[in-house]
Design a protein around this motif. Structure first.
Motif, PDB file in Angstrom:
ATOM      1  N   LYS A  52       0.834  -1.193   0.000  1.00  0.00           N
ATOM      2  CA  LYS A  52       0.000   0.000   0.000  1.00  0.00           C
ATOM      3  C   LYS A  52       0.876   1.253   0.000  1.00  0.00           C
ATOM      4  N   GLY A  53       1.962   1.228   0.779  1.00  0.00           N
ATOM      5  CA  GLY A  53       2.894   2.358   0.812  1.00  0.00           C
ATOM      6  C   GLY A  53       3.557   2.571  -0.541  1.00  0.00           C
ATOM      7  N   LYS A  54       3.975   1.478  -1.181  1.00  0.00           N
ATOM      8  CA  LYS A  54       4.591   1.582  -2.505  1.00  0.00           C
ATOM      9  C   LYS A  54       3.598   2.146  -3.521  1.00  0.00           C
ATOM     10  N   LEU A  55       2.352   1.681  -3.441  1.00  0.00           N
ATOM     11  CA  LEU A  55       1.321   2.166  -4.359  1.00  0.00           C
ATOM     12  C   LEU A  55       1.061   3.647  -4.116  1.00  0.00           C
ATOM     13  N   ARG A  56       1.022   4.040  -2.843  1.00  0.00           N
ATOM     14  CA  ARG A  56       0.794   5.459  -2.539  1.00  0.00           C
ATOM     15  C   ARG A  56       1.943   6.299  -3.087  1.00  0.00           C
ATOM     16  N   MET A  57       3.179   5.842  -2.908  1.00  0.00           N
ATOM     17  CA  MET A  57       4.317   6.611  -3.399  1.00  0.00           C
ATOM     18  C   MET A  57       4.291   6.698  -4.927  1.00  0.00           C
ATOM     19  N   ARG A  58       3.764   5.661  -5.582  1.00  0.00           N
ATOM     20  CA  ARG A  58       3.699   5.652  -7.046  1.00  0.00           C
ATOM     21  C   ARG A  58       2.663   6.648  -7.565  1.00  0.00           C
ATOM     22  N   TYR A  59       1.557   6.783  -6.830  1.00  0.00           N
ATOM     23  CA  TYR A  59       0.465   7.646  -7.284  1.00  0.00           C
ATOM     24  C   TYR A  59       0.295   8.885  -6.400  1.00  0.00           C
ATOM     25  N   SER A  60       1.392   9.421  -5.915  1.00  0.00           N
ATOM     26  CA  SER A  60       1.332  10.677  -5.169  1.00  0.00           C
ATOM     27  C   SER A  60       2.623  11.443  -5.419  1.00  0.00           C
ATOM     28  N   ALA A  61       2.592  12.719  -5.085  1.00  0.00           N
ATOM     29  CA  ALA A  61       3.778  13.560  -5.275  1.00  0.00           C
ATOM     30  C   ALA A  61       3.792  14.627  -4.197  1.00  0.00           C
ATOM     31  N   GLU A  62       4.987  15.056  -3.848  1.00  0.00           N
ATOM     32  CA  GLU A  62       5.124  16.167  -2.908  1.00  0.00           C
ATOM     33  C   GLU A  62       5.221  17.454  -3.706  1.00  0.00           C
ATOM     34  N   VAL A  63       4.371  18.401  -3.356  1.00  0.00           N
ATOM     35  CA  VAL A  63       4.362  19.678  -4.063  1.00  0.00           C
ATOM     36  C   VAL A  63       4.437  20.817  -3.054  1.00  0.00           C
ATOM     37  N   PRO A  64       5.051  21.931  -3.454  1.00  0.00           N
ATOM     38  CA  PRO A  64       5.111  23.082  -2.548  1.00  0.00           C
ATOM     39  C   PRO A  64       3.774  23.820  -2.517  1.00  0.00           C
ATOM     40  N   ILE A  65       3.294  24.096  -1.323  1.00  0.00           N
ATOM     41  CA  ILE A  65       2.046  24.824  -1.145  1.00  0.00           C
ATOM     42  C   ILE A  65       2.349  26.055  -0.301  1.00  0.00           C
ATOM     43  N   LEU A  66       1.892  27.217  -0.771  1.00  0.00           N
ATOM     44  CA  LEU A  66       2.082  28.469  -0.044  1.00  0.00           C
ATOM     45  C   LEU A  66       0.921  28.624   0.928  1.00  0.00           C
ATOM     46  N   LYS A  67       1.244  28.669   2.218  1.00  0.00           N
ATOM     47  CA  LYS A  67       0.222  28.757   3.261  1.00  0.00           C
ATOM     48  C   LYS A  67      -0.123  30.209   3.572  1.00  0.00           C
ATOM     49  N   ASP A  68      -1.142  30.386   4.433  1.00  0.00           N
ATOM     50  CA  ASP A  68      -1.667  31.716   4.756  1.00  0.00           C
ATOM     51  C   ASP A  68      -0.607  32.681   5.269  1.00  0.00           C
ATOM     52  N   MET A  69       0.304  32.222   6.076  1.00  0.00           N
ATOM     53  CA  MET A  69       1.285  33.116   6.685  1.00  0.00           C
ATOM     54  C   MET A  69       2.491  33.374   5.772  1.00  0.00           C
ATOM     55  N   GLY A  70       2.401  32.962   4.525  1.00  0.00           N
ATOM     56  CA  GLY A  70       3.477  33.208   3.583  1.00  0.00           C
ATOM     57  C   GLY A  70       4.537  32.126   3.556  1.00  0.00           C
ATOM     58  N   GLU A  71       4.360  31.083   4.345  1.00  0.00           N
ATOM     59  CA  GLU A  71       5.356  30.009   4.364  1.00  0.00           C
ATOM     60  C   GLU A  71       5.019  28.967   3.303  1.00  0.00           C
ATOM     61  N   GLU A  72       6.043  28.420   2.715  1.00  0.00           N
ATOM     62  CA  GLU A  72       5.867  27.386   1.702  1.00  0.00           C
ATOM     63  C   GLU A  72       6.184  26.042   2.340  1.00  0.00           C
ATOM     64  N   VAL A  73       5.242  25.104   2.271  1.00  0.00           N
ATOM     65  CA  VAL A  73       5.444  23.781   2.852  1.00  0.00           C
ATOM     66  C   VAL A  73       5.234  22.730   1.772  1.00  0.00           C
ATOM     67  N   MET A  74       5.949  21.628   1.921  1.00  0.00           N
ATOM     68  CA  MET A  74       5.794  20.516   0.984  1.00  0.00           C
ATOM     69  C   MET A  74       4.688  19.606   1.519  1.00  0.00           C
TER      70      MET A  74
END
Length: 178
Positions: A52-74
């Protein structure tokens, strides 16, 4: 006759000890089988979690998201598989604009946005985007005017605030994706 009674009692005691020993051996075997079954079940559960972990890693990606306080989180974003056969995978690509891509809608699979053309030596080609790749999501920025209450009271117009978010293009018409 007293010797006979003694011998009978000794024989009964010996038989009882044998029965107790057989019962104890049987209980030990049953416990060993239960332990083996439990270990096999735990191993199967661990294997299922690994898959299940391998499948999740295959069909997911880490992307940068800019949050309300101006911080960018993956953040990890999950996508359901779109193509049959399990041969696809999700990858995240970051490249400067303009990408130099021409997008199209796949005729054989409705709602599927694909790369129809990649400009030579463009940022898309440098990022290793290929013709025929499928676009599942893009990051987008939205600017809104944020007005704190104290500014409203003083007659202010607010301050622009930019939010970066993931926009899924699955099952959306090409006009909306553009």
């Amino acid at each position: 006759s007293e010797d006979d009674d003694t011998n009978n009692l000794l024989e009964k005691a010996r038989k009882l000890r044998q029965e107790v020993s057989a019962i104890e051996s049987s209980k030990l075997e049953i416990q060993k089988q239960k332990d083996a079954d439990e270990q096999a079940l735990q191993a199967a559960e661990r294997e299922a979690q690994t898959q299940k972990g391998k499948l999740r890693m295959r069909y997911s990606a880490e992307v940068p998201i800019l949050k309300d306080m101006g911080e960018e989180v993956m953040e990890r974003v999950d996508f359901p598989p779109r193509l049959k056969g399990g041969k696809s995978r999700i990858i995240a690509i970051q490249a400067p604009l303009p990408l130099g891509l021409i997008l199209g809608q796949e005729v054989s699979i409705p709602g599927l946005t694909s790369i129809d053309e990649v400009a030579p030596d463009g940022n898309g080609e440098i990022a290793q985007i290929k013709q025929g790749d499928i676009v599942r999501a893009v990051t987008a920025c939205q600017t809104t005017m944020e007005t704190p209450t104290w500014q409203l009271l003083a007659g202010g117009i607010g301050q622009p605030k930019t939010k970066r978010f993931v926009y899924s293009v699955d099952n959306r018409p090409l006009e909306e994706v553009m």
